[in-house]
Scaffold this active site. Structure first.
Site, PDB file in Angstrom:
ATOM      1  N   SER A 271     -24.507 -46.468  77.392  1.00 25.33           N
ATOM      2  CA  SER A 271     -25.517 -45.609  76.767  1.00 25.33           C
ATOM      3  C   SER A 271     -26.937 -46.066  77.120  1.00 25.33           C
ATOM      4  O   SER A 271     -27.327 -46.033  78.286  1.00 25.33           O
ATOM      5  CB  SER A 271     -25.286 -45.589  75.251  1.00 25.33           C
ATOM      6  OG  SER A 271     -26.110 -44.658  74.611  1.00 25.33           O
ATOM      7  N   HIS A 477     -18.447 -40.709  72.989  1.00 26.58           N
ATOM      8  CA  HIS A 477     -19.464 -41.695  73.359  1.00 26.58           C
ATOM      9  C   HIS A 477     -19.097 -43.114  72.925  1.00 26.58           C
ATOM     10  O   HIS A 477     -19.297 -44.071  73.685  1.00 26.58           O
ATOM     11  CB  HIS A 477     -20.787 -41.280  72.716  1.00 26.58           C
ATOM     12  CG  HIS A 477     -21.993 -41.963  73.296  1.00 26.58           C
ATOM     13  ND1 HIS A 477     -22.481 -41.647  74.546  1.00 26.58           N
ATOM     14  CD2 HIS A 477     -22.820 -42.927  72.808  1.00 26.58           C
ATOM     15  CE1 HIS A 477     -23.557 -42.380  74.796  1.00 26.58           C
ATOM     16  NE2 HIS A 477     -23.772 -43.165  73.768  1.00 26.58           N
TER      17      HIS A 477
END
Length: 530
Positions: A271, A477
């Site tokens: 990320s 995610h």
């Protein structure tokens, strides 16, 4: 139901953002929304927003309605409305007065005292953690070291090192690899799933000298040579992931190479950890030769297809929110998890998430996959996140969402941009300078790193070697960190990629049909090794 139309005036934008910030700060759950104090305060703020876009005639009608309410009021219902309205008109008449700053700062102080947000103590401060990264590593029987890097601008960054595996000879020299966490996270995220499910241990067993890094402002890096985050928050939190990429990461790489005596490192980012790396390569291209290869888990550069309700909401109020946070002194991003339920309401009501998920900013920010996350790991995750971040980090991401296919520096204002960048618009990052071999790992259910945005990034990377789409439609995610079976799904292939590009410790590894079958979908295997 009345529909309130907003204009673009400064007072209207201010009051819209004020309502949002009050909701974030007050710490009130949905169960509390019927209380008189909440109803009164909410009514007052909504009237402020409505009044900001009213003409003189509208205000006269509003005053008339207020008198009617008073005349028809039932005991305990509208009895105080006329008082609230009168005070609000007096306040609105002086919106350009310097006293507005003091007024809202006083409100912020009151809200702060009545808000039980974990980040003010337990989660965003290492001294309040029940178990630290070192504790988790020692529990698994691995050696662990703690290092401190002092950046060129005075931040003290904590690095956790697993120098070798407990199953291997400690005297053998190993290639170095850096593992960098994402936003609101810390080095703990790489070791909390145990030896068979945590990347820190898996890389160590694979023969690497593992460095788990922490960026400025999180649980392990809240110290500075001269600044105190509690007493001087405006100066301490004056950074985004731009500073992490141009200062933190280069300083950590230099320190690690000096300690280990190695000529280069491998890099794994998740990320924001990928965003930082792209920024470093763009702004400090000389560091490209110090990195053998780079693996991007849920890569983030372009954000035009974000599905996260929190980020979508922040993008809609990015500029006024940045200004308002500066006025109120909210330099650290620390909203109450319960109040994020307002923005993530649809997600929480439509899912069967366990208790605690909807109270945690990280899951509302990035999503939740109940099929992949084990229940025994969840309490540990909730005890360590969110780990702290600056308001500017979130605002910077929100700014990217408002520009089509644009990955660039923080947008202050025209004058400050001119002073800092030498031009009115902020500068774009140059992805052509990411010259080392890169592998992208992404998922179709990722709220932040979407398939469409990853495709844009992939087309701009000059040395992309692999582009791997996860084969499970529910994969999201945070599954890159904590999903069950994550070793087989992602990490085995990641290690294969890293070892192929190890310079000093080259391993000849044949492609595994079993790994490829479990890790990637057939249609995503577009890039082959040269």
């Amino acid at each position: 139901m009345r529909v309130i139309m907003f204009d673009n005036s400064l007072s209207s934008r201010f009051l819209q953002s004020s309502l949002f910030l009050w909701m974030l700060s007050a710490g009130i759950s949905f169960a509390d929304r019927s209380t008189s104090s909440f109803v009164d305060a909410r009514r007052q703020l909504w009237r402020s927003i409505e009044a900001a876009s009213m003409t003189g005639g509208d205000r006269t009608q509003m005053g008339h309605r207020s008198r009617q309410w008073r005349a028809k009021a039932k005991p305990g219902r509208f009895v105080n409305d006329h008082m609230l309205a009168r005070r609000q008109w007096n306040y609105l008449s002086s919106t350009k007065s310097p006293s507005i700053v003091g007024h809202w700062k006083e409100l912020a102080k009151k809200l702060e005292l009545n808000t039980m947000w974990p980040g003010t103590g337990r989660f965003a401060n290492e001294s309040f953690l029940l178990n630290t990264t070192e504790d988790f590593v020692r529990q698994e029987g691995y050696p662990v070291e703690r290092h401190t890097v002092i950046t060129s601008d005075g931040y003290n960054l904590t690095l956790h090192r697993i120098p070798y595996s407990k199953f291997q000879d400690p005297t053998i020299k190993r290639p170095v690899i850096i593992v960098q966490h994402g936003i609101l996270c810390s080095s703990t995220d790489w070791v909390i799933s145990g030896r068979n499910g945590s990347l820190g241990f898996i890389l160590s067993d694979a023969g690497y000298d593992v460095w788990l890094t922490n960026t400025r402002g999180n649980s392990y890096s809240r110290n500075h040579l001269t600044l105190n985050p509690a007493q001087e928050p405006e100066k301490f939190w004056d950074f985004s992931w731009h500073e992490m990429g141009t200062i933190d990461l280069p300083n950590m790489i230099d320190y690690i190479l000096e300690v280990t005596g190695e000529p280069d490192v491998g890099y794994v980012g998740h990320s924001m950890g990928t965003t930082m790396f792209y920024v470093m390569c763009s702004e400090k291209p000389e560091y490209a030769k110090k990195v053998r290869s780079m693996a991007s888990l849920a890569p983030i550069a372009f954000l035009n297809h974000v599905k996260s309700p929190i980020m979508a909401f922040l993008a809609s109020v990015a500029d006024p929110l940045a200004w308002l946070c500066g006025v109120l002194g909210y330099y650290e991003f620390r909203p109450n998890g319960k109040l994020m339920l307002f923005a993530g309401k649809s997600f929480c009501e439509s899912s069967f998430a366990p208790r605690g998920i909807c109270d945690n900013l990280l899951f509302l920010f990035a999503g939740y996959d109940s099929k992949r996350l084990t229940n025994n790991v969840l309490p540990v995750i909730l005890a360590h996140t969110p780990a702290g971040a600056s308001a500017r980090q979130l605002t910077h991401y929100a700014q990217l969402m408002k520009r089509d296919r644009w990955f660039g520096m923080y947008n202050y204002n025209k004058q400050k941009n001119l002073d800092i960048y030498g031009q009115v618009e902020p500068l774009a990052y140059d992805l052509n300078k990411v010259t080392m071999p890169v592998a992208l790992y992404y998922a179709s259910n990722d709220w932040m790193s979407t398939v469409e945005d990853v495709d844009v990034l992939a087309n701009l990377l000059p040395n992309l070697k692999e582009k791997r789409l996860m084969p499970y439609p529910e994969f999201n995610h945070l599954d890159f960190l904590w999903a069950t079976g994550i070793k087989m799904i992602v990490y085995d292939d990641l290690i294969r990629f890293m070892k192929i590009h190890d310079r000093k410790y080259l391993h000849v590894i044949e492609n595994s049909e079993e790994i490829d079958k479990n890790v990637v979908s057939n249609e995503s295997n577009k890039f082959e090794f040269e």
